[in-house]
Structures are given as structure tokens and as C-alpha cells.
Scaffold this motif. Sequence first.
Motif, PDB file in Angstrom:
ATOM      1  N   PHE A 156       8.130 -38.820  15.949  1.00 22.08           N
ATOM      2  CA  PHE A 156       9.223 -39.721  15.587  1.00 22.08           C
ATOM      3  C   PHE A 156       8.908 -40.475  14.296  1.00 22.08           C
ATOM      4  CE2 PHE A 156      10.195 -39.482  20.233  1.00 22.08           C
ATOM      5  CZ  PHE A 156      11.434 -38.883  20.083  1.00 22.08           C
ATOM      6  N   GLY A 157       7.655 -40.817  14.104  1.00 20.31           N
ATOM      7  CA  GLY A 157       7.258 -41.476  12.867  1.00 20.31           C
ATOM      8  C   GLY A 157       7.441 -40.596  11.651  1.00 20.31           C
ATOM      9  N   VAL A 158       7.073 -39.339  11.769  1.00 19.35           N
ATOM     10  CA  VAL A 158       7.220 -38.409  10.649  1.00 19.35           C
ATOM     11  C   VAL A 158       8.692 -38.178  10.338  1.00 19.35           C
ATOM     12  CG1 VAL A 158       6.905 -36.000   9.984  1.00 19.35           C
ATOM     13  CG2 VAL A 158       5.005 -37.283  10.902  1.00 19.35           C
ATOM     14  N   ILE A 159       9.494 -37.986  11.350  1.00 24.48           N
ATOM     15  CA  ILE A 159      10.928 -37.761  11.117  1.00 24.48           C
ATOM     16  C   ILE A 159      11.559 -39.008  10.494  1.00 24.48           C
ATOM     17  CG2 ILE A 159      13.138 -37.397  12.278  1.00 24.48           C
ATOM     18  CD1 ILE A 159      11.587 -35.543  14.212  1.00 24.48           C
ATOM     19  N   GLY A 160      11.211 -40.182  11.009  1.00 24.82           N
ATOM     20  CA  GLY A 160      11.735 -41.419  10.434  1.00 24.82           C
ATOM     21  C   GLY A 160      11.302 -41.626   8.999  1.00 24.82           C
ATOM     22  N   LEU A 161      10.047 -41.325   8.708  1.00 23.00           N
ATOM     23  CA  LEU A 161       9.560 -41.501   7.343  1.00 23.00           C
ATOM     24  C   LEU A 161      10.111 -40.442   6.395  1.00 23.00           C
ATOM     25  CD1 LEU A 161       5.959 -42.745   7.965  1.00 23.00           C
ATOM     26  CD2 LEU A 161       7.803 -43.966   6.845  1.00 23.00           C
ATOM     27  N   CYS A 162      10.436 -39.254   6.896  1.00 25.46           N
ATOM     28  CA  CYS A 162      11.104 -38.262   6.047  1.00 25.46           C
ATOM     29  C   CYS A 162      12.502 -38.750   5.667  1.00 25.46           C
ATOM     30  CB  CYS A 162      11.174 -36.915   6.746  1.00 25.46           C
ATOM     31  SG  CYS A 162       9.612 -36.025   6.781  1.00 25.46           S
ATOM     32  N   LEU A 163      13.209 -39.349   6.605  1.00 21.64           N
ATOM     33  CA  LEU A 163      14.521 -39.920   6.294  1.00 21.64           C
ATOM     34  C   LEU A 163      14.386 -41.102   5.329  1.00 21.64           C
ATOM     35  CD1 LEU A 163      16.207 -39.744   9.804  1.00 21.64           C
ATOM     36  CD2 LEU A 163      16.625 -38.278   7.824  1.00 21.64           C
ATOM     37  N   LEU A 164      13.370 -41.937   5.539  1.00 16.68           N
ATOM     38  CA  LEU A 164      13.113 -43.039   4.615  1.00 16.68           C
ATOM     39  C   LEU A 164      12.784 -42.506   3.220  1.00 16.68           C
ATOM     40  CD1 LEU A 164      12.640 -46.136   4.214  1.00 16.68           C
ATOM     41  CD2 LEU A 164      10.238 -45.650   4.683  1.00 16.68           C
ATOM     42  N   ALA A 165      12.039 -41.415   3.150  1.00 16.40           N
ATOM     43  CA  ALA A 165      11.682 -40.826   1.855  1.00 16.40           C
ATOM     44  C   ALA A 165      12.926 -40.368   1.105  1.00 16.40           C
ATOM     45  CB  ALA A 165      10.715 -39.654   2.049  1.00 16.40           C
ATOM     46  N   LEU A 166      13.855 -39.733   1.801  1.00 23.62           N
ATOM     47  CA  LEU A 166      15.092 -39.301   1.148  1.00 23.62           C
ATOM     48  C   LEU A 166      15.920 -40.497   0.692  1.00 23.62           C
ATOM     49  CD1 LEU A 166      16.044 -36.320   3.450  1.00 23.62           C
ATOM     50  CD2 LEU A 166      15.124 -36.234   1.136  1.00 23.62           C
ATOM     51  N   TRP A 167      15.951 -41.562   1.504  1.00 25.99           N
ATOM     52  CA  TRP A 167      16.690 -42.761   1.120  1.00 25.99           C
ATOM     53  C   TRP A 167      16.063 -43.415  -0.108  1.00 25.99           C
ATOM     54  CZ3 TRP A 167      15.413 -48.069   1.286  1.00 25.99           C
ATOM     55  CH2 TRP A 167      16.481 -48.922   1.066  1.00 25.99           C
ATOM     56  N   ILE A 168      14.747 -43.506  -0.155  1.00 23.21           N
ATOM     57  CA  ILE A 168      14.072 -44.110  -1.305  1.00 23.21           C
ATOM     58  C   ILE A 168      14.290 -43.266  -2.555  1.00 23.21           C
ATOM     59  CG2 ILE A 168      11.782 -44.607  -2.262  1.00 23.21           C
ATOM     60  CD1 ILE A 168      11.015 -45.671   0.481  1.00 23.21           C
ATOM     61  N   TRP A 169      14.279 -41.947  -2.424  1.00 22.94           N
ATOM     62  CA  TRP A 169      14.557 -41.088  -3.581  1.00 22.94           C
ATOM     63  C   TRP A 169      15.968 -41.341  -4.084  1.00 22.94           C
ATOM     64  CZ3 TRP A 169      18.244 -37.414  -4.558  1.00 22.94           C
ATOM     65  CH2 TRP A 169      18.071 -36.689  -5.736  1.00 22.94           C
ATOM     66  N   TRP A 170      16.899 -41.493  -3.160  1.00 21.93           N
ATOM     67  CA  TRP A 170      18.294 -41.749  -3.522  1.00 21.93           C
ATOM     68  C   TRP A 170      18.408 -43.076  -4.272  1.00 21.93           C
ATOM     69  CZ3 TRP A 170      22.467 -43.434   0.459  1.00 21.93           C
ATOM     70  CH2 TRP A 170      23.732 -43.389  -0.112  1.00 21.93           C
ATOM     71  N   ILE A 171      17.738 -44.114  -3.796  1.00 22.96           N
ATOM     72  CA  ILE A 171      17.791 -45.423  -4.438  1.00 22.96           C
ATOM     73  C   ILE A 171      17.109 -45.384  -5.808  1.00 22.96           C
ATOM     74  CG2 ILE A 171      16.988 -47.822  -4.267  1.00 22.96           C
ATOM     75  CD1 ILE A 171      19.338 -47.114  -2.418  1.00 22.96           C
ATOM     76  N   SER A 172      15.977 -44.713  -5.910  1.00 23.89           N
ATOM     77  CA  SER A 172      15.249 -44.708  -7.181  1.00 23.89           C
ATOM     78  C   SER A 172      15.960 -43.899  -8.260  1.00 23.89           C
ATOM     79  CB  SER A 172      13.828 -44.177  -6.985  1.00 23.89           C
ATOM     80  OG  SER A 172      13.849 -42.809  -6.663  1.00 23.89           O
ATOM     81  N   ASN A 173      16.806 -42.967  -7.878  1.00 21.42           N
ATOM     82  CA  ASN A 173      17.538 -42.165  -8.865  1.00 21.42           C
ATOM     83  C   ASN A 173      19.010 -42.543  -8.951  1.00 21.42           C
ATOM     84  OD1 ASN A 173      15.572 -40.250  -9.943  1.00 21.42           O
ATOM     85  ND2 ASN A 173      15.355 -39.682  -7.794  1.00 21.42           N
ATOM     86  N   ALA A 174      19.377 -43.713  -8.457  1.00 22.39           N
ATOM     87  CA  ALA A 174      20.784 -44.112  -8.468  1.00 22.39           C
ATOM     88  C   ALA A 174      21.322 -44.281  -9.882  1.00 22.39           C
ATOM     89  CB  ALA A 174      20.975 -45.411  -7.681  1.00 22.39           C
ATOM     90  N   ASP A 175      20.496 -44.743 -10.815  1.00 17.01           N
ATOM     91  CA  ASP A 175      20.947 -44.963 -12.190  1.00 17.01           C
ATOM     92  C   ASP A 175      20.570 -43.835 -13.136  1.00 17.01           C
ATOM     93  OD1 ASP A 175      22.083 -47.367 -11.522  1.00 17.01           O
ATOM     94  OD2 ASP A 175      20.265 -48.502 -11.937  1.00 17.01           O
ATOM     95  N   ASN A 176      20.134 -42.714 -12.629  1.00 14.30           N
ATOM     96  CA  ASN A 176      19.720 -41.589 -13.459  1.00 14.30           C
ATOM     97  C   ASN A 176      20.964 -40.857 -13.967  1.00 14.30           C
ATOM     98  OD1 ASN A 176      18.529 -39.415 -14.674  1.00 14.30           O
ATOM     99  ND2 ASN A 176      17.191 -38.934 -12.944  1.00 14.30           N
TER     100      ASN A 176
END
Length: 108
Positions: A57-77
Motif C-alpha cells: 500500500f505504501g508503494v502504490i500510494g507513493l507511486c500516485l504521489l510521484a505522479l502528482w508531484i510530477w504534474w505539479i512540477s511541470n504545470a508551468d512547462n
Amino acid sequence: MATFFPALIGSSLMQMMFEPVPNRRLHAFSFMTLIGTFGFAIYLNAYAQYKDAFPWFGVIGLCLLALWIWWISNADNIGLYDNPPIDAPTGGSDPNIQLQGDTSGFEL
């Protein structure tokens, strides 16, 4: 899956920390999330038993968090926009603007 989220979170957070942003709290959030992710990745690789449910559950949750963080970090790209700005090929809204740099040291 245990190697996907540290790589994506690490690269996305480093991108957010190196880019100039008006909100300094985003840098603090990036740093603290990077430290937490590093700690959980160490825990997974060193101490977690893969027969338990918590690491999965931790790995699945952190994979979803990773995709969300990528989305936030590239929002202004601008390179990832579906419709780029109309003046992108000319370098901006004013095509007569003085370009940065100089040509010293080059024979023209």
C-alpha cells in the motif's frame, strides 16, 4: 515498483527546487518530501517484508504521489502545453526586443 517512485519524486522535486518560484514554501515542501521519500525508500529496500500489506500500500500510494508531484512540477512547462502560445516561434510578444548575449569573439 519500489524503484519507480524514488526516481520520479526525486527528479521532479529537484526540478521544483532549482526553478525560481515566487512561493518559498514550495521549496521547503520539496525538500521535506524528498527527505521523507528517501527514508521510506530505504525502509522498503532494507527492512520491509514483501509478504506484508503495508509495503504494498505504501508503494502504490507513493507511486500516485510521484505522479502528482510530477504534474505539479511541470504545470508551468510551456513545452507540455496542448496549445502553445501564438507568439512562441517569434520569441515572445515583441519581436523587436534586443536579444540577450553578444557576438564578441566571433567573426561575422
